[in-house]
Design a protein around this motif. Structure first.
Motif, PDB file in Angstrom:
ATOM      1  N   TYR A 161       0.851  -1.190   0.000  1.00  0.00           N
ATOM      2  CA  TYR A 161       0.000   0.000   0.000  1.00  0.00           C
ATOM      3  C   TYR A 161       0.885   1.238   0.000  1.00  0.00           C
ATOM      4  CZ  TYR A 161      -3.508  -3.390   1.290  1.00  0.00           C
ATOM      5  OH  TYR A 161      -4.344  -4.482   1.290  1.00  0.00           O
ATOM      6  N   LEU A 162       0.384   2.272  -0.601  1.00  0.00           N
ATOM      7  CA  LEU A 162       1.096   3.549  -0.681  1.00  0.00           C
ATOM      8  C   LEU A 162       0.187   4.651  -0.169  1.00  0.00           C
ATOM      9  CD1 LEU A 162       2.544   2.971  -4.240  1.00  0.00           C
ATOM     10  CD2 LEU A 162       3.883   3.025  -2.128  1.00  0.00           C
ATOM     11  N   PHE A 163       0.797   5.615   0.499  1.00  0.00           N
ATOM     12  CA  PHE A 163       0.040   6.698   1.117  1.00  0.00           C
ATOM     13  C   PHE A 163       0.743   8.032   0.859  1.00  0.00           C
ATOM     14  CE2 PHE A 163      -2.501   3.897   3.871  1.00  0.00           C
ATOM     15  CZ  PHE A 163      -1.704   2.764   3.945  1.00  0.00           C
ATOM     16  N   TRP A 164      -0.046   9.081   0.843  1.00  0.00           N
ATOM     17  CA  TRP A 164       0.472  10.437   0.947  1.00  0.00           C
ATOM     18  C   TRP A 164      -0.087  11.048   2.217  1.00  0.00           C
ATOM     19  CZ3 TRP A 164       4.181  13.045  -1.582  1.00  0.00           C
ATOM     20  CH2 TRP A 164       4.596  12.557  -2.840  1.00  0.00           C
ATOM     21  N   ARG A 201       3.758   0.748   2.780  1.00  0.00           N
ATOM     22  CA  ARG A 201       3.496  -0.251   3.813  1.00  0.00           C
ATOM     23  C   ARG A 201       3.281  -1.599   3.153  1.00  0.00           C
ATOM     24  NH1 ARG A 201      -1.218  -0.008   8.515  1.00  0.00           N
ATOM     25  NH2 ARG A 201      -0.297  -1.565   9.886  1.00  0.00           N
ATOM     26  N   SER A 202       3.945  -2.616   3.669  1.00  0.00           N
ATOM     27  CA  SER A 202       3.743  -3.970   3.161  1.00  0.00           C
ATOM     28  C   SER A 202       2.339  -4.439   3.490  1.00  0.00           C
ATOM     29  CB  SER A 202       4.755  -4.925   3.806  1.00  0.00           C
ATOM     30  OG  SER A 202       6.065  -4.533   3.516  1.00  0.00           O
ATOM     31  N   ARG A 203       1.829  -5.370   2.695  1.00  0.00           N
ATOM     32  CA  ARG A 203       0.490  -5.852   2.980  1.00  0.00           C
ATOM     33  C   ARG A 203       0.491  -6.883   4.084  1.00  0.00           C
ATOM     34  NH1 ARG A 203      -4.069  -8.248  -1.243  1.00  0.00           N
ATOM     35  NH2 ARG A 203      -5.773  -8.154   0.251  1.00  0.00           N
ATOM     36  N   GLY A 251       4.711  -1.068  10.298  1.00  0.00           N
ATOM     37  CA  GLY A 251       4.730   0.379  10.223  1.00  0.00           C
ATOM     38  C   GLY A 251       4.946   0.887   8.816  1.00  0.00           C
ATOM     39  N   LEU A 252       5.002   2.183   8.694  1.00  0.00           N
ATOM     40  CA  LEU A 252       5.169   2.858   7.422  1.00  0.00           C
ATOM     41  C   LEU A 252       6.636   3.201   7.195  1.00  0.00           C
ATOM     42  CD1 LEU A 252       2.175   5.319   7.822  1.00  0.00           C
ATOM     43  CD2 LEU A 252       2.306   3.491   6.140  1.00  0.00           C
TER      44      LEU A 252
END
Lengths: 116, 118
Positions: free
Chosen positions: B33-36, B95-97, B105-106
């Motif tokens: 997963y990727l986040f901003w 983040r790994s799934r 964690g991130l």
């Protein structure tokens, strides 16, 4: 609706002193995390917990200890503070639900810690 | 270990214009997963948008959208109609799934400081 609350917000310590940072969440989250943020850097994971009574090391665990005696609380301890631990500390929490990694982490407002 | 790189330490854009923040990452995993996240001067970490790697469709949240290129390991953030309140540090995070129960964690990039010119 408090979310994630960190105590204290600011603290100045002398080298060699000890202290504990408290993180409390009221969202019934399973997972909790401690990060540190240094100038020009993103957040780096110190320790985390997947549930009450369990903890694990993150990327930069040296010099810190943690405890998760209650589900809603996650404590970060510095036994003998060093100037290199001057930083902003963030606590975060998240659910475990379905696919684990897709749950966003909810962050506290941070604790600015200075070690003289 | 995964790494996240944000190559733009600072970006500046005129109010009402569009700006794109870059992020690349390195991983051997296929599912993640990727986040901003946005961090204004108040220091809060605010989730802006997230993307599941197994979804081909780019995520969109109002004025914020991403361009996710899995093969290139690129995850850029586009902000349309920039507003003064968008001024902040923006962090890309990975983040790994299913890593260690999914609770490792991130992993954050170093951030991009976004300036909005009135």
């Amino acid at each position: 609706n408090a979310g994630v609350t960190q105590t204290p917000k600011f603290r100045v310590l002398k080298t060699g002193q000890s202290m504990t940072l408290l993180c409390a969440q009221d969202m019934n989250h399973e997972y909790m995390y401690w990060y540190r943020q240094d100038p020009g850097m993103g957040l780096r994971l110190i320790h985390y917990s997947v549930g009450e009574g369990t903890t694990a090391k993150g990327e930069v665990p040296d010099g810190y200890n943690v405890s998760r005696l209650k589900k809603q609380n996650f404590l970060l301890g510095l036994e003998s503070a060093a100037p290199s631990q001057t930083s902003v500390y963030f606590c975060a929490s998240s659910y475990i639900q379905g696919a684990v990694g897709n749950q966003p982490q909810h962050f506290g407002d941070g604790t600015r810690l200075s070690i003289l | 270990a995964q790494t996240v790189t944000q190559s733009q330490p600072e970006m500046s854009v005129q109010e009402a214009e569009t700006v794109t923040l870059s992020c690349t990452y390195d991983t051997s995993e296929s599912d993640y997963y990727l986040f901003w996240y946005k961090q204004p001067p108040s220091r809060q970490m605010i989730l802006v948008i997230r993307q599941e790697a197994y979804k081909q469709q780019n995520a969109t949240e109002n004025r914020f959208s991403v361009n996710f290129q899995k093969a290139a390991k690129s995850f850029s953030l586009k902000i349309s109609d920039s507003q003064l309140g968008d001024a902040a540090m923006y962090f890309c995070a990975y983040r790994s799934r299913y890593s260690g129960g999914g609770a490792d964690g991130l992993t954050f990039g170093k951030g991009t400081h976004l300036i909005i010119q009135p």
